[in-house]
Design an enzyme around this catalytic site. Structure first.
Site, PDB file in Angstrom:
ATOM      1  N   HIS A 240     -10.021  55.390 -22.532  1.00 43.98           N
ATOM      2  CA  HIS A 240     -11.365  55.075 -22.033  1.00 43.98           C
ATOM      3  C   HIS A 240     -12.366  56.226 -22.206  1.00 43.98           C
ATOM      4  O   HIS A 240     -13.460  56.039 -22.715  1.00 43.98           O
ATOM      5  CB  HIS A 240     -11.324  54.695 -20.553  1.00 43.98           C
ATOM      6  CG  HIS A 240     -10.345  53.597 -20.231  1.00 43.98           C
ATOM      7  ND1 HIS A 240     -10.088  52.555 -21.080  1.00 43.98           N
ATOM      8  CD2 HIS A 240      -9.556  53.386 -19.145  1.00 43.98           C
ATOM      9  CE1 HIS A 240      -9.198  51.738 -20.528  1.00 43.98           C
ATOM     10  NE2 HIS A 240      -8.854  52.228 -19.361  1.00 43.98           N
TER      11      HIS A 240
ATOM     12  N   LYS B 174      -7.932  59.667  -9.584  1.00 47.74           N
ATOM     13  CA  LYS B 174      -7.716  58.647  -8.552  1.00 47.74           C
ATOM     14  C   LYS B 174      -8.000  59.291  -7.192  1.00 47.74           C
ATOM     15  O   LYS B 174      -7.932  60.508  -7.050  1.00 47.74           O
ATOM     16  CB  LYS B 174      -6.265  58.178  -8.587  1.00 47.74           C
ATOM     17  CG  LYS B 174      -5.865  57.609  -9.940  1.00 47.74           C
ATOM     18  CD  LYS B 174      -5.484  56.155  -9.854  1.00 47.74           C
ATOM     19  CE  LYS B 174      -5.063  55.583 -11.178  1.00 47.74           C
ATOM     20  NZ  LYS B 174      -6.020  54.646 -11.760  1.00 47.74           N
TER      21      LYS B 174
ATOM     22  N   ASP C 247      -3.393  58.046 -19.160  1.00 49.58           N
ATOM     23  CA  ASP C 247      -3.831  56.748 -18.622  1.00 49.58           C
ATOM     24  C   ASP C 247      -5.318  56.492 -18.871  1.00 49.58           C
ATOM     25  O   ASP C 247      -5.721  55.360 -19.123  1.00 49.58           O
ATOM     26  CB  ASP C 247      -3.527  56.708 -17.112  1.00 49.58           C
ATOM     27  CG  ASP C 247      -3.813  55.342 -16.495  1.00 49.58           C
ATOM     28  OD1 ASP C 247      -3.334  54.340 -17.050  1.00 49.58           O
ATOM     29  OD2 ASP C 247      -4.511  55.278 -15.462  1.00 49.58           O
TER      30      ASP C 247
ATOM     31  N   ARG D  49       9.634  35.883 -17.954  1.00 52.56           N
ATOM     32  CA  ARG D  49      11.068  35.651 -17.733  1.00 52.56           C
ATOM     33  C   ARG D  49      11.305  34.905 -16.428  1.00 52.56           C
ATOM     34  O   ARG D  49      12.403  34.449 -16.169  1.00 52.56           O
ATOM     35  CB  ARG D  49      11.808  36.993 -17.721  1.00 52.56           C
ATOM     36  CG  ARG D  49      11.870  37.626 -19.093  1.00 52.56           C
ATOM     37  CD  ARG D  49      12.541  38.963 -19.032  1.00 52.56           C
ATOM     38  NE  ARG D  49      11.870  39.848 -18.088  1.00 52.56           N
ATOM     39  CZ  ARG D  49      12.270  41.069 -17.776  1.00 52.56           C
ATOM     40  NH1 ARG D  49      13.360  41.571 -18.320  1.00 52.56           N
ATOM     41  NH2 ARG D  49      11.599  41.812 -16.909  1.00 52.56           N
TER      42      ARG D  49
ATOM     43  N   LYS E  61     -17.225  46.603 -21.526  1.00 46.36           N
ATOM     44  CA  LYS E  61     -18.144  46.723 -20.386  1.00 46.36           C
ATOM     45  C   LYS E  61     -19.589  46.663 -20.869  1.00 46.36           C
ATOM     46  O   LYS E  61     -19.922  47.189 -21.923  1.00 46.36           O
ATOM     47  CB  LYS E  61     -17.887  48.023 -19.630  1.00 46.36           C
ATOM     48  CG  LYS E  61     -16.568  48.005 -18.857  1.00 46.36           C
ATOM     49  CD  LYS E  61     -16.433  49.221 -17.964  1.00 46.36           C
ATOM     50  CE  LYS E  61     -15.030  49.320 -17.395  1.00 46.36           C
ATOM     51  NZ  LYS E  61     -14.857  48.656 -16.115  1.00 46.36           N
TER      52      LYS E  61
ATOM     53  N   HIS F 247     -10.355  48.141 -22.493  1.00 43.69           N
ATOM     54  CA  HIS F 247     -11.311  47.234 -21.838  1.00 43.69           C
ATOM     55  C   HIS F 247     -12.652  47.901 -21.559  1.00 43.69           C
ATOM     56  O   HIS F 247     -13.640  47.221 -21.317  1.00 43.69           O
ATOM     57  CB  HIS F 247     -10.698  46.583 -20.588  1.00 43.69           C
ATOM     58  CG  HIS F 247     -10.607  47.465 -19.390  1.00 43.69           C
ATOM     59  ND1 HIS F 247      -9.594  48.347 -19.201  1.00 43.69           N
ATOM     60  CD2 HIS F 247     -11.413  47.598 -18.313  1.00 43.69           C
ATOM     61  CE1 HIS F 247      -9.771  48.987 -18.055  1.00 43.69           C
ATOM     62  NE2 HIS F 247     -10.875  48.545 -17.493  1.00 43.69           N
TER      63      HIS F 247
ATOM     64  N   LYS G 125      -3.472  48.572 -23.879  1.00 41.36           N
ATOM     65  CA  LYS G 125      -3.200  49.995 -23.846  1.00 41.36           C
ATOM     66  C   LYS G 125      -2.144  50.276 -22.768  1.00 41.36           C
ATOM     67  O   LYS G 125      -2.016  49.438 -21.871  1.00 41.36           O
ATOM     68  CB  LYS G 125      -4.475  50.779 -23.563  1.00 41.36           C
ATOM     69  CG  LYS G 125      -4.991  50.573 -22.113  1.00 41.36           C
ATOM     70  CD  LYS G 125      -5.777  51.729 -21.600  1.00 41.36           C
ATOM     71  CE  LYS G 125      -4.954  52.704 -20.836  1.00 41.36           C
ATOM     72  NZ  LYS G 125      -4.758  52.426 -19.411  1.00 41.36           N
TER      73      LYS G 125
ATOM     74  N   GLU H 181     -12.323  57.116  -9.513  1.00 40.09           N
ATOM     75  CA  GLU H 181     -11.794  55.938  -8.830  1.00 40.09           C
ATOM     76  C   GLU H 181     -11.477  56.296  -7.387  1.00 40.09           C
ATOM     77  O   GLU H 181     -11.038  57.418  -7.106  1.00 40.09           O
ATOM     78  CB  GLU H 181     -10.516  55.458  -9.515  1.00 40.09           C
ATOM     79  CG  GLU H 181     -10.730  54.982 -10.924  1.00 40.09           C
ATOM     80  CD  GLU H 181      -9.466  54.369 -11.496  1.00 40.09           C
ATOM     81  OE1 GLU H 181      -9.326  53.148 -11.401  1.00 40.09           O
ATOM     82  OE2 GLU H 181      -8.622  55.122 -11.994  1.00 40.09           O
TER      83      GLU H 181
HETATM   84  C1  BG6 Z   1      -6.756  51.174 -16.602  1.00 37.56           C
HETATM   85  C2  BG6 Z   1      -5.896  52.251 -16.017  1.00 37.56           C
HETATM   86  O1  BG6 Z   1      -6.736  51.231 -18.002  1.00 37.56           O
HETATM   87  O2  BG6 Z   1      -8.096  51.329 -16.156  1.00 37.56           O
HETATM   88  C3  BG6 Z   1      -5.961  52.229 -14.510  1.00 37.56           C
HETATM   89  O3  BG6 Z   1      -4.544  52.074 -16.445  1.00 37.56           O
HETATM   90  C4  BG6 Z   1      -7.402  52.269 -14.039  1.00 37.56           C
HETATM   91  O4  BG6 Z   1      -5.221  53.307 -13.943  1.00 37.56           O
HETATM   92  C5  BG6 Z   1      -8.250  51.230 -14.759  1.00 37.56           C
HETATM   93  O5  BG6 Z   1      -7.417  52.041 -12.635  1.00 37.56           O
HETATM   94  C6  BG6 Z   1      -9.722  51.408 -14.441  1.00 37.56           C
HETATM   95  O6  BG6 Z   1     -10.448  50.317 -14.942  1.00 37.56           O
HETATM   96  P1  BG6 Z   1     -11.855  49.912 -14.306  1.00 37.56           P
HETATM   97  O7  BG6 Z   1     -12.369  48.852 -15.202  1.00 37.56           O
HETATM   98  O8  BG6 Z   1     -11.588  49.466 -12.913  1.00 37.56           O
HETATM   99  O9  BG6 Z   1     -12.682  51.164 -14.339  1.00 37.56           O
END
Ligand code: BG6
Length: 505
Positions: A257, A355, A252, A65, A199, A195, A165, A233
């Site tokens: 994942h 986190k 999340d 936008r 990997k 994603h 996602k 993380e």
């Molecule tokens: C995302 C989450 O799908 O994956 C994030 O929404 C997270 O909160 C991220 O930080 C982690 O991805 P990666 O590839 O850095 O482990």
């Protein structure tokens, strides 16, 4: 390694990457001025282009936008690239050549009245090219944007759509999104991204399990004591706190994942690697997950939220400070999951993600059982059961921890040592980001690395059960200081089973 094997391995390691051919495409990125597009998608496309995988007449059309010219968008993309990937050298001339593929259309995807003509014009010479719409947008508007794409006459034959996602925030909303997008695109044209499936080590899990005769015979509860899947993380919720607060660690990270990783570790051998064959096996695992109820929630789950603390040696604020409000959302979750089927009866899967943990470290740990009858228990190391560690990040690799005899005289002195495969040491090739592989897979039409509708919904069904249980039980959210591996209650959960997390707390 025999000399011949070693030579072959070294030769392959130094060879240029093998690239799968990709047809010419027009990729429309909705949400092009957003974080995902600038941080991940454009840089990934650049790398694929630099490696020569993207045909020259392909196009990348940014849509958002924001009012800007194509030139301004290209500049923004380059600035973001340099900011987010400081180690990646990119020459101005190289960028100038790549950025010829990039154009821009200002458009509000939710509104049928918006300037869809601008996008139609950007696509007008696309001819027989593969068309892909990537929705890097809030999931609640996936349906509207899909409808508008069709209404504007842009859904060419064979066009594909990519959904990021999270697909919804519970089963009901996920179904609504799937219905709305499914009314426009058929299931074979919908690419739901997780994603983690892109990997390198995750892909390798399938090869490890099913292309070595060593592991599969012992891959069950007779020999495996437990499995740990930890995705830790170091970063906090930061600028994403307002999205994150509505999601929390369970939605999340676990819904997608961690459950995907669990499926790949736990599934039965598929008949082949066709997308649906693998997805059929994964969904059986999701269906076999024992539901978590209000009665079991406190003994098999732990929720946590980080307070102020330290990360990388610097003081960092609490989650509540980042958010600017008190919150009951979990930034850490640990779960003892049970898979009620023949293979895994009695072998728990401990999942943990959070986190602001001590460090960024993602691992799958297969912990084998103690030997039936220990012959000696002396020496430098205690007798320990074998353990396979599959490391996803930060450095990718595999380690099989085994007991061995320390060489030399002095009796039977034991050492617990790794058989080590560090990808960085073994293979010289650069590791493509997961998005590089996934974007090219969309263009090639390979659905294997994407989630099917019923998979996403089965994952939500189980996660909804956990959310309901937490609500009914008022499961507490325990505090932990930023920089440690979650609240102490998470260690206590394993301690009750006589076990511990691999990296400690
Ligand atoms: C995302 C989450 O799908 O994956 C994030 O929404 C997270 O909160 C991220 O930080 C982690 O991805 P990666 O590839 O850095 O482990």
């Amino acid at each position: 390694m025999p000399a011949g094997d070693e030579k072959r391995a070294t030769e392959r390691a130094g060879a240029p990457p093998l690239l799968l051919p990709v047809p010419s495409f027009d990729l429309v990125v909705f949400g092009a001025a957003g974080d995902l597009a600038l941080r991940k998608l454009i840089p990934s496309l650049f790398h694929r282009w630099r490696d020569g995988q993207i045909p020259a007449n392909s196009k990348i059309i940014g849509v958002s936008r924001s009012s800007m010219s194509a030139e301004e968008f290209r500049r923004l993309a380059l600035e973001s690239f340099r900011k987010f990937h400081p180690g990646d050298q990119i020459a101005d001339a190289e960028w100038a050549q790549f950025s010829q593929l990039i154009s821009y259309a200002e458009l509000d995807g939710v509104s049928a009245q918006s300037n869809w003509r601008a996008l139609a014009e950007a696509l007008s010479d696309s001819g027989a090219k593969q068309r892909v719409f990537y929705l890097a947008l809030p999931p609640a508007i996936y349906g509207d944007v899909s409808r508008n794409i069709e209404a504007a006459g842009l859904k060419s034959s064979g066009a594909r759509i990519v959904l990021e996602k999270p697909i919804g925030d519970d089963l009901r909303s996920a179904k609504a999104i799937n219905d709305a997008v499914g009314a426009v695109f058929d299931e074979g044209s919908i690419f739901r991204i997780d994603h983690y499936l892109g990997k390198e080590t995750v892909q390798n899990l399938i090869v490890l399990r099913f292309m070595n005769s060593l592991f599969e015979p012992v891959w069950n509860s007779n020999v495996i004591d437990h499995v740990e899947i930890s995705v830790a993380e170091a970063i906090g919720a930061g600028g994403r706190a307002s999205y994150y607060d509505k999601a929390g660690a369970l939605r999340d990270m676990v819904q997608n994942h961690l459950l995907q990783l669990l499926c790949l570790v736990a599934m039965e051998p598929p008949l082949d690697l066709e997308p649906d064959t693998v997805r059929d096996e994964k969904i059986k695992v999701l269906r076999a997950l024992r539901p978590i109820t209000a009665e079991t929630a406190r003994s098999v789950t732990v929720r946590g939220q980080y307070g102020a603390g330290a990360s990388d040696g610097s003081a960092v604020p609490s989650y509540a400070e980042e958010l600017g409000a008190q919150s009951g959302t979990e930034t850490f979750v640990a779960i003892k999951a049970n898979i009620d089927n023949w293979r895994w009866r009695g072998t728990p899967f401990y999942l943990r993600t959070g986190k602001r943990m001590a460090e960024r470290r993602s691992e799958i740990i297969i912990q084998f059982k103690d030997v039936a009858h220990p012959l000696v228990a002396t020496g430098r190391d205690e007798l320990q059961p074998a353990r396979l560690v599959i490391r996803l990040q930060p450095d990718e690799g595999m380690r099989l921890m085994l007991m061995t005899k320390e060489p030399g005289p002095g009796g039977m002195r034991l050492r617990y040592v790794p058989l080590n495969l560090s990808y960085a040491a073994a293979f010289s090739a650069r590791y493509p980001d997961a998005y590089e592989r996934l974007l090219m897979a969309v263009v090639r039409g390979d659905l294997a690395l994407f989630m099917r509708r019923d998979e996403v919904e089965a994952a939500w069904r189980w996660v909804d059960g956990v959310l309901d249980a937490w609500k009914a039980d008022r499961t507490p959210v325990y505090p932990y200081a930023a920089g440690v591996n979650g609240p102490v209650q998470s260690a206590m959960m394993l301690d009750r089973d006589g076990r511990e997390w691999s990296g400690g707390v």
